[in-house]
Design a protein around this motif. Structure first.
Motif, mmCIF file in Angstrom:
data_model
loop_
_atom_site.group_PDB
_atom_site.id
_atom_site.type_symbol
_atom_site.label_atom_id
_atom_site.label_comp_id
_atom_site.label_asym_id
_atom_site.label_seq_id
_atom_site.Cartn_x
_atom_site.Cartn_y
_atom_site.Cartn_z
ATOM 1 N N SER A 148 50.799 40.583 26.871
ATOM 2 C CA SER A 148 49.788 41.275 26.067
ATOM 3 C C SER A 148 49.133 40.380 25.023
ATOM 4 O O SER A 148 48.342 40.860 24.223
ATOM 5 N N ASP A 149 49.453 39.096 25.046
ATOM 6 C CA ASP A 149 48.927 38.175 24.032
ATOM 7 C C ASP A 149 48.313 36.949 24.694
ATOM 8 O O ASP A 149 48.822 35.834 24.560
ATOM 9 N N PRO A 150 47.204 37.127 25.419
ATOM 10 C CA PRO A 150 46.609 35.969 26.102
ATOM 11 C C PRO A 150 46.113 34.894 25.153
ATOM 12 O O PRO A 150 45.988 33.736 25.541
ATOM 13 N N ALA A 151 45.837 35.259 23.910
ATOM 14 C CA ALA A 151 45.394 34.241 22.952
ATOM 15 C C ALA A 151 46.493 33.218 22.680
ATOM 16 O O ALA A 151 46.211 32.094 22.252
ATOM 17 N N GLY A 152 47.734 33.613 22.939
ATOM 18 C CA GLY A 152 48.851 32.695 22.716
ATOM 19 C C GLY A 152 49.312 32.002 23.982
ATOM 20 O O GLY A 152 50.457 31.533 24.038
ATOM 21 N N ARG A 193 39.648 28.484 29.189
ATOM 22 C CA ARG A 193 38.694 28.312 30.281
ATOM 23 C C ARG A 193 39.349 28.740 31.593
ATOM 24 O O ARG A 193 40.572 28.736 31.735
ATOM 25 N N GLY A 194 38.503 29.095 32.567
ATOM 26 C CA GLY A 194 38.988 29.496 33.874
ATOM 27 C C GLY A 194 38.844 28.383 34.887
ATOM 28 O O GLY A 194 37.854 27.624 34.864
ATOM 29 N N GLY A 241 36.456 30.756 26.182
ATOM 30 C CA GLY A 241 37.048 31.760 25.311
ATOM 31 C C GLY A 241 37.562 32.963 26.086
ATOM 32 O O GLY A 241 37.355 33.099 27.297
ATOM 33 N N LEU A 242 38.218 33.871 25.376
ATOM 34 C CA LEU A 242 38.837 35.028 26.002
ATOM 35 C C LEU A 242 37.829 36.046 26.519
ATOM 36 O O LEU A 242 38.191 36.961 27.265
ATOM 37 N N ARG A 243 36.561 35.896 26.143
ATOM 38 C CA ARG A 243 35.536 36.781 26.686
ATOM 39 C C ARG A 243 35.529 36.718 28.207
ATOM 40 O O ARG A 243 35.240 37.720 28.881
ATOM 41 N N GLY A 244 35.864 35.546 28.759
ATOM 42 C CA GLY A 244 35.868 35.392 30.213
ATOM 43 C C GLY A 244 36.864 36.300 30.894
ATOM 44 O O GLY A 244 36.489 37.190 31.659
ATOM 45 N N PRO A 245 38.164 36.122 30.636
ATOM 46 C CA PRO A 245 39.137 37.001 31.308
ATOM 47 C C PRO A 245 39.033 38.448 30.871
ATOM 48 O O PRO A 245 39.252 39.353 31.678
ATOM 49 N N PHE A 246 38.681 38.705 29.620
ATOM 50 C CA PHE A 246 38.603 40.094 29.159
ATOM 51 C C PHE A 246 37.510 40.861 29.889
ATOM 52 O O PHE A 246 37.644 42.064 30.148
ATOM 53 N N SER A 247 36.412 40.201 30.217
ATOM 54 C CA SER A 247 35.340 40.888 30.942
ATOM 55 C C SER A 247 35.826 41.331 32.320
ATOM 56 O O SER A 247 35.414 42.384 32.830
#
Length: 394
Positions: A148-152, A193-194, A241-247
């Motif tokens: 639940s913490d992809p930023a980490g 990044r992906g 940034g996390l905008r990629g996977p979150f979208s």
């Protein structure tokens, strides 16, 4: 008043007469996927669940059906509307969560990542084959120490000349060991990044998680990246940034809002049918007040969940769907579907824990759905932040 012969009772109304709210095209998608599920999934899924068997031969059929990446425009994808996709998810999950999960991982996660953030060359290389079911993809975001913490995230990618080198681990990755390409998210000096990692990339290993008591007709894996080297064009160029996977997660969560209503519907159907045929204390179980209270409460929640899914679908089609609204749908519908499955089990009595009914299988699967694509706690805090303006995450 005269009593009514049970044989003349109408079929239970589980849909609140909402069919007229769908377009002809949406109902056509629903019916095609319902027919596919009845023919190819329902007859074998109990055995597949028992045997931990993922039926790869159905993947091409799903491609021919048009449901893989069906919300994407072009590249061999159907370009269908959000509600059509939702109805497809519902019918697949009525068969088993494993197959809605497959369509979600393939289309809403892996294909969406490429379609949203890939180069034109990457889209042409991967999307047509994935839409047709010739190529399978997976989506590597969750890690062993913090789903639940992809930023980490601890998976990292560094530049080495023109190449990228990835190191780290991912866990609970659907389709990992059968995928031809993995969309792996890693931390770089620029941010998250992906990367597109082919299955034969040196240093990349996928291992099945075999001790599951849920989603047993599906494939979930650990991914390991040990100095996995990719060429410069292995990175998705369109986002940092996390905008990629979150979208992409938003797309998958949307499908869940609909999908779990399919599982709930099949559980509720089993309860109604069994209660009308099982005789206890000299009359049908359905004739008892407490049984009718359970059935009525479940029907109300099912109907509310369907209307919520439809409203969210229309918002999505209008381009007005906010992340917190998806969280409302995921939190409510998964929670209520699971409660319906548990309550149906009590209506079925001891037989409810057997394979004679699909209820325990759906219940076990829904426990996984409650966790993946955001736990109850995560979605609660997303909604709370939207309401108060205060972020309660760390």
């Amino acid at each position: 008043m005269p009593t009514t012969d049970n044989a003349t009772l109408p079929a239970p109304d589980l849909d609140l007469d909402i069919e007229h709210l769908f377009t002809v095209e949406e109902l056509r998608w629903r019916d095609r996927v319902r027919e596919f599920t009845a023919k190819n999934i329902t007859p074998v899924v109990d055995a597949d669940f028992e045997d931990r068997h993922f039926r790869t031969e159905l993947v091409r059929g799903l491609g021919e059906l048009g449901v893989l990446g069906m919300h994407i425009q072009g590249y061999g994808c159907a370009g269908a509307g959000a509600v059509s996709y939702g109805l497809a998810c519902m019918e697949l999950e009525a068969g088993d969560t494993a197959w809605r999960t497959f369509v979600s991982v393939q289309g809403s996660l892996a294909m969406s990542a490429i379609a949203k953030w890939g180069s034109e060359e990457q889209k042409r290389q991967w999307l047509p084959g994935m839409a047709a079911g010739r190529t399978i993809g997976c989506f590597g975001l969750t890690e062993p120490d913090g789903g639940s913490d992809p930023a980490g995230m601890r998976t990292v990618a560094r530049r080495d000349g023109d190449d990228w080198v990835l190191s780290g681990a991912k866990r609970w990755i659907g389709l990992g060991s059968v995928a031809d390409v993995a969309v792996v998210w890693a931390m770089t000096d620029e941010g998250v990044r992906g990367f597109l990692v082919p299955r034969d990339a040196p240093g990349f290993v996928a291992r099945d998680i075999t001790n599951k008591l849920s989603l047993r007709a599906s494939v979930q894996c650990d991914l390991f990246l040990d100095e996995c080297r990719l060429p410069a064009d292995g990175v998705l160029p369109g986002v940092v940034g996390l905008r990629g996977p979150f979208s992409c997660l938003g797309e998958a969560r949307y499908g869940i809002v609909w999908g779990v209503m399919g599982a709930a519907r099949e559980c509720l159907r089993a309860a109604v049918e069994r209660s009308r045929t099982r005789q206890v204390f000299g009359r049908p179980l359905a004739a008892f007040q407490l049984t009718q209270q359970k059935l009525a409460d479940m029907a109300v929640e099912y109907q509310k969940g369907m209307l919520l899914a439809l409203h969210i679908g229309r918002l999505k089609e209008d381009g007005r769907l906010a992340p917190a609204q998806i969280s409302v749908g995921k939190l409510n519908n998964v929670r209520e579907a699971l409660e319906i499955a548990r309550t149906v089990r009590t209506v079925l009595g001891g037989d409810g824990v057997t394979g004679d009914f699909p209820v325990m299988r759906h219940m076990a699967n829904l426990e996984s759905v409650r966790t993946y694509e955001g736990t109850d706690e995560v979605h609660t805090l997303v909604i709370g932040q939207a309401m108060t303006g205060h972020r309660a995450f760390s």
